[in-house]
Design a protein around this motif. Sequence first.
Motif, PDB file in Angstrom:
ATOM      1  N   ARG A 210      14.531 -23.236 -20.199  1.00 27.77           N
ATOM      2  CA  ARG A 210      13.691 -22.602 -21.220  1.00 27.77           C
ATOM      3  C   ARG A 210      12.564 -21.861 -20.511  1.00 27.77           C
ATOM      4  O   ARG A 210      11.951 -22.377 -19.575  1.00 27.77           O
ATOM      5  CB  ARG A 210      13.108 -23.653 -22.164  1.00 27.77           C
ATOM      6  CG  ARG A 210      12.017 -23.149 -23.104  1.00 27.77           C
ATOM      7  CD  ARG A 210      11.400 -24.307 -23.880  1.00 27.77           C
ATOM      8  NE  ARG A 210      10.151 -23.940 -24.520  1.00 27.77           N
ATOM      9  CZ  ARG A 210       8.955 -23.988 -23.930  1.00 27.77           C
ATOM     10  NH1 ARG A 210       8.837 -24.395 -22.674  1.00 27.77           N
ATOM     11  NH2 ARG A 210       7.864 -23.643 -24.600  1.00 27.77           N
TER      12      ARG A 210
ATOM     13  N   ASP B  35      14.769  -9.547 -22.547  1.00 25.21           N
ATOM     14  CA  ASP B  35      15.391  -8.832 -23.663  1.00 25.21           C
ATOM     15  C   ASP B  35      14.587  -9.008 -24.949  1.00 25.21           C
ATOM     16  O   ASP B  35      14.409  -8.050 -25.717  1.00 25.21           O
ATOM     17  CB  ASP B  35      16.824  -9.332 -23.875  1.00 25.21           C
ATOM     18  CG  ASP B  35      17.757  -8.922 -22.744  1.00 25.21           C
ATOM     19  OD1 ASP B  35      17.430  -7.966 -22.026  1.00 25.21           O
ATOM     20  OD2 ASP B  35      18.812  -9.577 -22.596  1.00 25.21           O
ATOM     21  N   GLU B  36      14.093 -10.216 -25.164  1.00 26.39           N
ATOM     22  CA  GLU B  36      13.290 -10.472 -26.363  1.00 26.39           C
ATOM     23  C   GLU B  36      11.986  -9.672 -26.312  1.00 26.39           C
ATOM     24  O   GLU B  36      11.520  -9.125 -27.329  1.00 26.39           O
ATOM     25  CB  GLU B  36      12.997 -11.970 -26.471  1.00 26.39           C
ATOM     26  CG  GLU B  36      12.204 -12.382 -27.704  1.00 26.39           C
ATOM     27  CD  GLU B  36      12.974 -12.198 -28.999  1.00 26.39           C
ATOM     28  OE1 GLU B  36      12.332 -12.125 -30.059  1.00 26.39           O
ATOM     29  OE2 GLU B  36      14.231 -12.118 -28.942  1.00 26.39           O
TER      30      GLU B  36
ATOM     31  N   ARG C 228      12.724 -18.245 -24.854  1.00 29.39           N
ATOM     32  CA  ARG C 228      14.181 -18.239 -24.893  1.00 29.39           C
ATOM     33  C   ARG C 228      14.695 -19.457 -24.143  1.00 29.39           C
ATOM     34  O   ARG C 228      14.134 -19.881 -23.131  1.00 29.39           O
ATOM     35  CB  ARG C 228      14.757 -16.962 -24.262  1.00 29.39           C
ATOM     36  CG  ARG C 228      14.520 -15.720 -25.093  1.00 29.39           C
ATOM     37  CD  ARG C 228      15.215 -15.760 -26.447  1.00 29.39           C
ATOM     38  NE  ARG C 228      16.663 -15.786 -26.338  1.00 29.39           N
ATOM     39  CZ  ARG C 228      17.423 -14.687 -26.369  1.00 29.39           C
ATOM     40  NH1 ARG C 228      16.877 -13.482 -26.492  1.00 29.39           N
ATOM     41  NH2 ARG C 228      18.734 -14.793 -26.281  1.00 29.39           N
ATOM     42  N   GLU C 229      15.797 -19.994 -24.643  1.00 28.54           N
ATOM     43  CA  GLU C 229      16.434 -21.155 -24.047  1.00 28.54           C
ATOM     44  C   GLU C 229      17.894 -20.828 -23.788  1.00 28.54           C
ATOM     45  O   GLU C 229      18.527 -20.109 -24.569  1.00 28.54           O
ATOM     46  CB  GLU C 229      16.314 -22.361 -24.990  1.00 28.54           C
ATOM     47  CG  GLU C 229      16.784 -23.673 -24.406  1.00 28.54           C
ATOM     48  CD  GLU C 229      16.486 -24.852 -25.337  1.00 28.54           C
ATOM     49  OE1 GLU C 229      15.326 -25.304 -25.382  1.00 28.54           O
ATOM     50  OE2 GLU C 229      17.423 -25.290 -26.031  1.00 28.54           O
ATOM     51  N   HIS C 230      18.405 -21.335 -22.685  1.00 26.53           N
ATOM     52  CA  HIS C 230      19.812 -21.067 -22.355  1.00 26.53           C
ATOM     53  C   HIS C 230      20.460 -22.353 -21.864  1.00 26.53           C
ATOM     54  O   HIS C 230      19.863 -23.133 -21.121  1.00 26.53           O
ATOM     55  CB  HIS C 230      19.932 -20.000 -21.271  1.00 26.53           C
ATOM     56  CG  HIS C 230      21.353 -19.665 -20.928  1.00 26.53           C
ATOM     57  ND1 HIS C 230      22.107 -18.773 -21.660  1.00 26.53           N
ATOM     58  CD2 HIS C 230      22.187 -20.127 -19.946  1.00 26.53           C
ATOM     59  CE1 HIS C 230      23.317 -18.674 -21.140  1.00 26.53           C
ATOM     60  NE2 HIS C 230      23.396 -19.488 -20.103  1.00 26.53           N
TER      61      HIS C 230
ATOM     62  N   GLU D  70      13.388 -12.984 -12.105  1.00 27.46           N
ATOM     63  CA  GLU D  70      13.945 -12.360 -13.312  1.00 27.46           C
ATOM     64  C   GLU D  70      12.873 -11.634 -14.116  1.00 27.46           C
ATOM     65  O   GLU D  70      13.119 -10.576 -14.703  1.00 27.46           O
ATOM     66  CB  GLU D  70      14.626 -13.414 -14.189  1.00 27.46           C
ATOM     67  CG  GLU D  70      15.884 -14.016 -13.608  1.00 27.46           C
ATOM     68  CD  GLU D  70      17.051 -13.040 -13.587  1.00 27.46           C
ATOM     69  OE1 GLU D  70      17.033 -12.060 -14.379  1.00 27.46           O
ATOM     70  OE2 GLU D  70      17.981 -13.232 -12.774  1.00 27.46           O
TER      71      GLU D  70
ATOM     72  N   ALA E  90      19.029 -17.373 -16.720  1.00 24.86           N
ATOM     73  CA  ALA E  90      19.531 -16.760 -17.948  1.00 24.86           C
ATOM     74  C   ALA E  90      18.478 -16.781 -19.056  1.00 24.86           C
ATOM     75  O   ALA E  90      18.364 -15.822 -19.832  1.00 24.86           O
ATOM     76  CB  ALA E  90      20.799 -17.478 -18.409  1.00 24.86           C
ATOM     77  N   ALA E  91      17.707 -17.869 -19.137  1.00 24.90           N
ATOM     78  CA  ALA E  91      16.638 -17.929 -20.141  1.00 24.90           C
ATOM     79  C   ALA E  91      15.577 -16.868 -19.865  1.00 24.90           C
ATOM     80  O   ALA E  91      15.063 -16.227 -20.799  1.00 24.90           O
ATOM     81  CB  ALA E  91      16.016 -19.325 -20.153  1.00 24.90           C
TER      82      ALA E  91
ATOM     83  N   ALA F  64      16.054 -14.002 -18.270  1.00 26.79           N
ATOM     84  CA  ALA F  64      16.648 -12.706 -18.622  1.00 26.79           C
ATOM     85  C   ALA F  64      16.633 -12.513 -20.134  1.00 26.79           C
ATOM     86  O   ALA F  64      16.377 -11.410 -20.636  1.00 26.79           O
ATOM     87  CB  ALA F  64      18.071 -12.624 -18.081  1.00 26.79           C
ATOM     88  N   GLY F  65      16.897 -13.588 -20.863  1.00 25.47           N
ATOM     89  CA  GLY F  65      16.828 -13.500 -22.318  1.00 25.47           C
ATOM     90  C   GLY F  65      15.430 -13.224 -22.818  1.00 25.47           C
ATOM     91  O   GLY F  65      15.239 -12.505 -23.818  1.00 25.47           O
ATOM     92  N   LEU F  66      14.420 -13.771 -22.128  1.00 22.01           N
ATOM     93  CA  LEU F  66      13.038 -13.511 -22.518  1.00 22.01           C
ATOM     94  C   LEU F  66      12.687 -12.044 -22.292  1.00 22.01           C
ATOM     95  O   LEU F  66      11.957 -11.438 -23.095  1.00 22.01           O
ATOM     96  CB  LEU F  66      12.090 -14.413 -21.727  1.00 22.01           C
ATOM     97  CG  LEU F  66      10.625 -14.378 -22.201  1.00 22.01           C
ATOM     98  CD1 LEU F  66      10.481 -15.099 -23.531  1.00 22.01           C
ATOM     99  CD2 LEU F  66       9.706 -15.004 -21.163  1.00 22.01           C
TER     100      LEU F  66
END
Length: 776
Positions: A475, A554-555, A621-623, A508, A547-548, A550-552
């Motif tokens: 996360r 994007d968010e 974000r959590e992955h 990241e 991955a979390a 990278a998702g952050l």
Amino acid sequence: MRRLVGTSVARREDPRLLRGEGAFLADLVGDALQFAFVRSPRASASIVRVDAAKALASPGVVTVLDGRTFARMAGPLLPIYLPDPRFAEATGFQTAPLRVDAIAVDRVRYVGEPVAVVVATDRYLAEDAAERVEVEYRDLPGVYTVADALAEGAPPVRPGCEGNVAASLRLAKGTVPEGPVVVEGTYRVGRHSGVPLETRGVIADFDIESMSVHLITSSQIPHHVRTALCKALGWPRSDLRVSVPDVGGGFGTKANIYGEELVACVLARYLRRRVAWVEDRAEHLVATAHSRDRRHSNRLVLNYDGRILGYTDDFVVDIGAHNFWLGGVTANGAIHGLGPYRVPSFDITGRAVLTNKTPTTQYRGAGRPEACFAMERLLDRAASVLGLSPVEIRRRNVIGAGELPYRVGATYHDGQPIVYDGGDYRELLDRCVAEVERVDLDALSREELREGERLGTGYAMFTEGTGLGPFEVGRVALLPSGGFEVSSGASSSGQGHETTLAQVAADELRVPLEAVEVTHADTGITGEGIGSYASRSAANAGPAVAAAAAGLVDEAKRELARLYGDHWRTDEVRLNEFGFYHPDSDTKVTWQELALALAEERQDAAGGSTAGSAGAPLIEREHTWRPRTVTWTAGAHAAVVALDEDTGLVRVLRYIAVDEGGRSLHPSIVKGQVMGGVAQAVGGALFERFEFDPSGQPLTTTLMDYLLPSTTDVPRMRLAHVEVPSGMNPLGVRGVGESGIIPGYAAIASAADDATGGRTHMDGTPLDPSVLRRPR
């Protein structure tokens, strides 16, 4: 901005720990009520009567609970881990139903088992009162060795466990031939434990508003702890939060479930108070789980030029009164028994056997060092029979580059086929030999040998499946300060997660390392997780955090588009170390500016109030990372020892480790992990052993009896890391946490034999000086 992953940045956690500012469990007790246990002095007995009247009348005592009373408040604890059904089908793996009471109800099964718990205003008063609890026992027949436990008509340690066999399996491929050259051996590894600097402890807080409990525990596996305790208590997961503070070492002893954790939860809710228990060293040595304690009876079939044709092994592991990890501990002894060698056929059987001794759990390597010891020692014996050197017999059988990836022909305990995914195992051996040749043995003899000592050199190789699933959670959150918070299910007990996971996230996010803070593992922050053991954290928590993060990113791009319009379309926005930007514009928005905009928006929505949300994440974000299966590491190690021929005592002077790992997140931490494992291998090979008398009484009850290696016992080391990025995860990492310990026992034993001129063949640890002494 340079990439942080792969560099040995200054460890983030070290300054506060070196300043004495760590927050370990004992630092957090405060004004909590404290509890102490009445522990059984008998190894096998029925409980006739527990009389707590005198204890209840003692100063400061709040309550006393015996096993029967406690059993009305909580059920038994159950095993943590059982192998995948596909592994069970392939190996015939079977387990007996183990149900373990946190406080003994009708009978005790080992010395040190809790019989009652006393709660008082401080630990001293609780211990004084515990001595006033009167317990009447009636001795029962017990079993104190594996031979006793497996004998016909042996008394059962636990109901439903026929013949005292708690688990069994058979891992086989093909038909092992009868000849032409057969060598056999029986090898034993003594009963050891991690004995971390910090003993165990638990604190439980009760929240009256939510009627929930917050358990703080010195553990490597907080999510497993929550799951096991909720099952025993019948609570929904929302009723129990489990977190860890700084943890002063674990090595597997804290990757376990303990009855003391269950007791703390019950007491906190029952008394509606904060309660605490911190183990003393005497309790630790008799009541915290032990490990190892294995015997392997094995057989190698070879042709006349020393090439392996087949291998058989029948091992038994003495698990004491119970083992919550008996699936993994038993399976590891079979899976890792073949090493990095071509073995065309094999037949490996294993049993986990109950005895009336301290329960066991995982300890660094968890079955792998024992299996390695058995194979490597038998290879040395075969080399002697065939007139080959220990190096040459390994060179003729080790898997080379052209054979990798190599299908072993067996199933891993995650249900997947075992496929060694390395680079070149023969190169590891050759490099290890070259490193040994760089050691000036003549100078070593002149400068470091004492009178009456002889030098010896020994080798050992290993393979290990690392990065065990089934998953791990990462996360990453953006805070109002513009900094970031990282968390995962992997609990640190000294591995450097505060540094390595921050490196992964910072790369990241394209921010400096100082902008990232890594929290301790906490089920209240990441709802799911597995934990730190089996060389799995970097290979699982690392990809999850990446991955979390990278998702952050994007968010954050979506938030920019929402805040600033179509010009910030997410598919065109880029990120570098200066912030977010559009290729067609000079405008940039930093993470801090985005955080300020989101914080102001939140404040406006709340009518100007920031109560309760000032430090809350703005976006997060959590992955969940799910590996397909394990990724394998391997190594070739060598030990150079000095043997005193008059006393039989061994000193390790040099240790060489050439390991094939993946990409290093932090090379210095990788080096430190290997060095720490080697130090523990020295202890296991030369000093450490828990012993019991014929009635199950522990004879190893202080650190004067359980000998640990000191700084003067740990040798100078030459370490080489051969980087072969793994294809099993996007970071290319492989686990290294156990690489140092797995082959160490065998390499040191081999070196001791060499120092005697081949007169001995050491078949057990710790090495027996009486065997190594020069005959008179």
